[in-house]
Scaffold this active site. Sequence first.
Site, PDB file in Angstrom:
ATOM      1  N   GLU A 131      39.138  30.039  45.120  1.00 17.53           N
ATOM      2  CA  GLU A 131      37.780  30.373  44.686  1.00 17.53           C
ATOM      3  C   GLU A 131      36.756  29.304  45.036  1.00 17.53           C
ATOM      4  OE1 GLU A 131      37.665  31.623  40.583  1.00 17.53           O
ATOM      5  OE2 GLU A 131      38.820  33.425  40.984  1.00 17.53           O
ATOM      6  N   GLU A 144      45.001  37.033  42.084  1.00 20.03           N
ATOM      7  CA  GLU A 144      44.699  37.085  40.646  1.00 20.03           C
ATOM      8  C   GLU A 144      44.095  38.431  40.279  1.00 20.03           C
ATOM      9  OE1 GLU A 144      42.222  33.950  38.963  1.00 20.03           O
ATOM     10  OE2 GLU A 144      43.261  32.465  40.179  1.00 20.03           O
TER      11      GLU A 144
HETATM   12  C1  GCO Z   1      38.899  31.357  32.954  1.00 17.32           C
HETATM   13  C2  GCO Z   1      39.051  32.009  34.265  1.00 17.32           C
HETATM   14  C3  GCO Z   1      40.132  31.300  35.068  1.00 17.32           C
HETATM   15  C4  GCO Z   1      40.186  31.782  36.419  1.00 17.32           C
HETATM   16  C5  GCO Z   1      41.070  31.094  37.398  1.00 17.32           C
HETATM   17  C6  GCO Z   1      40.385  31.232  38.691  1.00 17.32           C
HETATM   18  O1  GCO Z   1      38.810  32.053  31.978  1.00 17.32           O
HETATM   19  O2  GCO Z   1      38.838  30.128  32.957  1.00 17.32           O
HETATM   20  O3  GCO Z   1      39.322  33.357  34.123  1.00 17.32           O
HETATM   21  O4  GCO Z   1      41.328  31.327  34.350  1.00 17.32           O
HETATM   22  O5  GCO Z   1      40.394  33.153  36.497  1.00 17.32           O
HETATM   23  O6  GCO Z   1      41.334  29.752  37.159  1.00 17.32           O
HETATM   24  O7  GCO Z   1      41.199  30.989  39.746  1.00 17.32           O
END
Ligand code: GCO
Length: 476
Positions: free
Chosen positions: A167, A376
């Site tokens: 990301e 994800e």
């Molecule tokens: C959160 C996010 C993360 C991300 C992930 C991205 O709530 O902090 O949803 O968990 O989805 O780290 O790669």
Amino acid sequence: EELKPFPEHFLWGSASAAYQVEGAWDSDGKGLSVWDIYAKLPGTTFKDSNGDVAADHYNRYKEDVALMAEMGLKAYRFSIAWARILPEGRGKVNEAGIRFYSDLIDELLSKGIEPVITLYHWDLPQALLDEYGGFESRRIADDFDEYARICFRSFGDRVRYWVSLNEQNIFIGFGYMTGMHPPGVKDKKRMLQANHNAFLANARAIRSFRELVPNGKIGPSFAYSPAYPRTSKPEDILASEDAEEILSHWWMDVYAWGTYPKAAMDLYRSQGIAPEVLPGDLELFREGKPDFMGLNYYQTTTYEANPLDGVGEKLEMNTTGEKGTSKSTGIPGVYRTSANDYLERTNWDWTIDPEGLRVALRRITGRYNLPVLITENGLGEYDKLTGDDKVHDDYRIGYLKAHILACREAVTDGVELLGYCTWSFTDLLSWLNGYQKRYGFVYINREETDLKDLRRVRKDSFHWYRRVIESNGEEL
Ligand code: GCO
């Protein structure tokens, strides 16, 4: 119409990230990461939560892998903490760090679980931020490449699937534009330059991968939130196309083609904020072409024309991020986010849109003709542990079911889908939302500051996903 089956050897997986699960923040020679520092600054995270202990996966990885094996998981995506391998970001290697990941990989392989390694999931060694500003310097590409080469040499004999940067649009957008992640900068020009430097790092690592892991597959994970128009009014259509260009093609075009979208680049040039692109950079990007697009999919975003012509609009980036951050736009007068009457929202205000996953897969396939690995997808919720030690997360089952069905429809549409990793296997730390926001199949008994016993409890979704895997996605 008949749906095609999921391919043989489909990677039914689940994912995590080092800072969100490992804990052991200063054990066995690990250096500090930017998150070790940032999460402890006042007001940065929910109830001052941090990853010092997290799910204590560093010490309990065998128990966690045993649960994965019980579930029949085919793939486990995890990230390497750069500062465990190189405490200062470069130079001296910490052998204990190599050993931890090597042991984890062996443990997974002994249970027939395919390891999928993410090289960078946001925990930059603090030393590199202090020394030269991290991603704001082109030096990051040299150091990331050095780190990646150590990982490829140490684990490339056993690990076939790799994710380069996780990301990039989020860690750069949050780090340099909304200021919500380290280093907390709010400056679009600096954001675009840091982002360019991250592309250099990404491409350098992929180039090294070709040399050191010739039979492996590597790609970035992109947080893609497909843009929808609010109405069929032509102005709204244009607005959503502009949003797609600025917020998605700006990244995916560079990964797949090694070029920035021209209209967006022209706009940034006219605003005096375009990144500096040196001779050779775009050639390097083209050498660093990925084998697949990693897709982190949570939601779609709906846009409408911005009738204010940008007056009074803040320069903020839309992201797939946390509540309240997806309001305004970076492009005055072009688009702004709007409601979507057809979609429900989660407790964190993220739209729930399984069909949007099919849209995402079809758009990536149509534009880039690359295979996709879903790295994800999942639902963050307030799960409740019942008196008899169960977690009835039927809402999560419903969410995942609908998204897996959308994958199957996309496969039937002709998308080459390598696998589907849910976020996440165990509950883990949400960067900004603490431990109350849970994503896992496995409940971890802890709260923000009250560690309880970190006991692992199988949720209802655990048993459900086991059957999905067993039937190769036939039984939802
Ligand atoms: C959160 C996010 C993360 C991300 C992930 C991205 O709530 O902090 O949803 O968990 O989805 O780290 O790669």
